[in-house]
Design a protein around this motif. Structure first.
Motif, mmCIF file in Angstrom:
data_model
loop_
_atom_site.group_PDB
_atom_site.id
_atom_site.type_symbol
_atom_site.label_atom_id
_atom_site.label_comp_id
_atom_site.label_asym_id
_atom_site.label_seq_id
_atom_site.Cartn_x
_atom_site.Cartn_y
_atom_site.Cartn_z
ATOM 1 N N PHE A 149 0.727 -1.248 0.099
ATOM 2 C CA PHE A 149 0.195 0.215 0.086
ATOM 3 C C PHE A 149 0.693 1.079 -0.241
ATOM 4 C CE2 PHE A 149 -2.502 -3.397 2.444
ATOM 5 C CZ PHE A 149 -3.463 -3.415 1.837
ATOM 6 N N THR A 150 0.211 1.940 -0.433
ATOM 7 C CA THR A 150 0.895 2.974 -0.804
ATOM 8 C C THR A 150 1.023 4.129 0.451
ATOM 9 O OG1 THR A 150 -0.471 4.781 -1.734
ATOM 10 C CG2 THR A 150 1.344 4.308 -2.903
ATOM 11 N N PRO A 151 1.815 4.893 1.221
ATOM 12 C CA PRO A 151 1.569 5.863 3.138
ATOM 13 C C PRO A 151 -0.168 6.279 2.323
ATOM 14 C CG PRO A 151 3.488 5.636 2.104
ATOM 15 C CD PRO A 151 2.628 5.784 1.067
ATOM 16 N N HIS A 152 -0.588 6.435 3.621
ATOM 17 C CA HIS A 152 -2.201 6.805 3.821
ATOM 18 C C HIS A 152 -2.144 7.642 5.550
ATOM 19 C CE1 HIS A 152 -6.542 7.124 4.053
ATOM 20 N NE2 HIS A 152 -6.502 7.608 2.451
ATOM 21 N N ALA A 153 -2.472 8.563 5.500
ATOM 22 C CA ALA A 153 -3.213 9.249 6.857
ATOM 23 C C ALA A 153 -3.894 7.563 8.181
ATOM 24 C CB ALA A 153 -4.181 10.514 6.559
ATOM 25 N N ARG A 154 -4.727 8.130 7.418
ATOM 26 C CA ARG A 154 -5.437 6.519 7.791
ATOM 27 C C ARG A 154 -4.934 4.611 7.775
ATOM 28 N NH1 ARG A 154 -10.751 7.453 5.212
ATOM 29 N NH2 ARG A 154 -11.777 9.130 6.360
ATOM 30 N N LEU A 155 -3.981 4.678 7.888
ATOM 31 C CA LEU A 155 -3.121 3.171 7.652
ATOM 32 C C LEU A 155 -1.715 3.080 8.142
ATOM 33 C CD1 LEU A 155 -2.501 0.594 6.969
ATOM 34 C CD2 LEU A 155 -1.636 1.915 4.520
ATOM 35 N N ILE A 156 -2.004 2.483 9.270
ATOM 36 C CA ILE A 156 -0.506 1.970 10.522
ATOM 37 C C ILE A 156 -0.161 0.753 9.303
ATOM 38 C CG2 ILE A 156 -0.098 1.525 12.497
ATOM 39 C CD1 ILE A 156 -2.370 3.037 13.391
ATOM 40 N N ASP A 157 0.964 0.984 9.707
ATOM 41 C CA ASP A 157 1.979 -0.449 8.435
ATOM 42 C C ASP A 157 2.828 -0.992 9.980
ATOM 43 O OD1 ASP A 157 3.521 -2.302 6.772
ATOM 44 O OD2 ASP A 157 4.331 -0.486 5.782
ATOM 45 N N LYS A 158 1.917 -1.982 9.681
ATOM 46 C CA LYS A 158 2.594 -3.467 10.857
ATOM 47 C C LYS A 158 2.648 -4.563 10.399
ATOM 48 C CE LYS A 158 2.140 -0.816 14.670
ATOM 49 N NZ LYS A 158 3.783 -0.405 15.396
#
Length: 350
Positions: free
Chosen positions: A122-131
């Motif tokens: 996924f491209t970075p997004h304000a609502r997305l937390i990459d774990k």
């Protein structure tokens, strides 16, 4: 702190406080109403007071975390939908179009999607937390779903996430094609139940699909018969989103947050969390009873009664979000409703 392998778990504070419980009960009983007339709302207000160790329970900055991951077991045809739906639904969360987005907006709940292990980038997004731990679990029919290190990484990531979130209420949801299969496996092993009792139609399997799913799950349990401890069971049979959610719930309880629970998969994550860190479930409020047949067994194992029975089986945290206003009402009446003395009204004769 209890220690599980390399995993260090936080201590879960007790909520039992007989003196406070008596004070809360007296406060509720003195409101301008017949005794018990607000029903479950009264016991809910007392539970919230015990969770917060306060005579004036209140909710601030409530958080929704929707954990997403893929499952290798979908290779065996256990879901009516293809695995490609998982990343597609994550995009839907980010665009604000899912049911949980709608209900979160309605109730002013802050929402984040958490990539625990989606088989996509996924491209970075304000609502997305990459774990992301890895791109989906392995096929548990042939090998453990995760390595022990991956499982611990997912648990720790969930705990670390909650440490960064504001507020005192955590609502957890999930998305992952195949995750009802993982939840059914975990419930069957941890609850010592026949897998057929724990298995439902998930995203909409027909009768033949349900029979096939049940046969596959039974074969998976046989393949991993040696997995018996909670961490080993989670490693062999679990999902990355379930493991990460379990870690989040443990940390939430350690911080005395209200854990507002959704349905079957979130309930299984709580069951896992409570086995790893006993006392976690004391902080849970059960939003609804899912139409997935396994959820009734989860509720029995946790000695829980849900607030709502709406025949829901969507997941995402949607049922918990629908129950959220009841928690607001419980706090409002215990804090704002007049007592007999305040209102100058005669109480019931003894």
């Amino acid at each position: 702190m209890p220690v599980t392998s390399q995993l260090t778990l936080p201590a879960i504070p007790l909520i039992a406080n007989p003196a406070l419980q008596q004070q809360l009960q007296q406060k509720v009983s003195n409101k301008t109403k017949p005794p018990g007339s607000l029903g479950t709302l009264e016991s809910l207000a007392i539970r919230l007071g015990l969770i917060q160790q306060s005579l004036t329970p209140a909710i601030h900055h409530p958080q929704v975390a929707v954990f997403a991951a893929d499952h290798g077991l979908t290779d065996e045809g256990v879901s009516a939908f293809p695995a490609a739906v998982t990343p597609q639904m994550v995009h839907n969360f980010l665009q604000g179009g899912a049911a949980i987005n709608v209900f979160a907006r309605q109730h002013n709940l802050a929402l984040q999607a958490v990539d625990a292990g989606v088989n996509a980038d996924f491209t970075p997004h304000a609502r997305l937390i990459d774990k992301k731990v890895r791109k989906g679990t392995r096929n548990a029919l042939h090998t453990p779903a995760m390595t022990r290190d991956e499982c611990i990484q997912a648990l720790q990531a969930g705990m670390e996430l909650v440490q960064t979130l504001p507020g005192n209420l955590l609502l957890t949801g999930e998305m992952g094609i195949g995750n009802t299969s993982s939840a059914s496996l975990l419930l069957a092993r941890l609850g010592k139940l026949p897998v057929a009792k724990c298995t439902g139609r998930g995203t909409g399997l027909n009768n033949n699909g349900l029979h096939h799913k049940t046969r596959v799950l039974q074969a998976v349990l046989s393949r991993h018969a040696s997995a018996q401890t909670p961490l080993d069971v989670l490693t062999a049979l679990g999902g990355l989103e379930i493991a990460m959610m379990a870690g989040a719930l443990i940390q939430g309880a350690a911080e005395r947050r209200i854990l507002l629970m959704d349905g079957f998969i979130a309930g299984v994550a709580l069951l896992v969390a409570n086995r790893l860190a006993p006392g976690t479930c004391d902080y849970a409020v059960f939003g609804h009873g899912s139409a997935e047949p396994g959820h009734r067994y989860v509720l029995q194992l946790l000695n829980a009664t849900p607030l709502l029975e709406l025949n829901l089986r969507l997941g995402e945290g949607s049922g918990a979000a629908l129950a959220y206003p009841l928690l607001q009402s419980a706090c409002a009446f215990i804090n704002e409703m007049a007592s007999f003395e305040d209102a100058g009204i005669s109480g019931a004769s003894s």
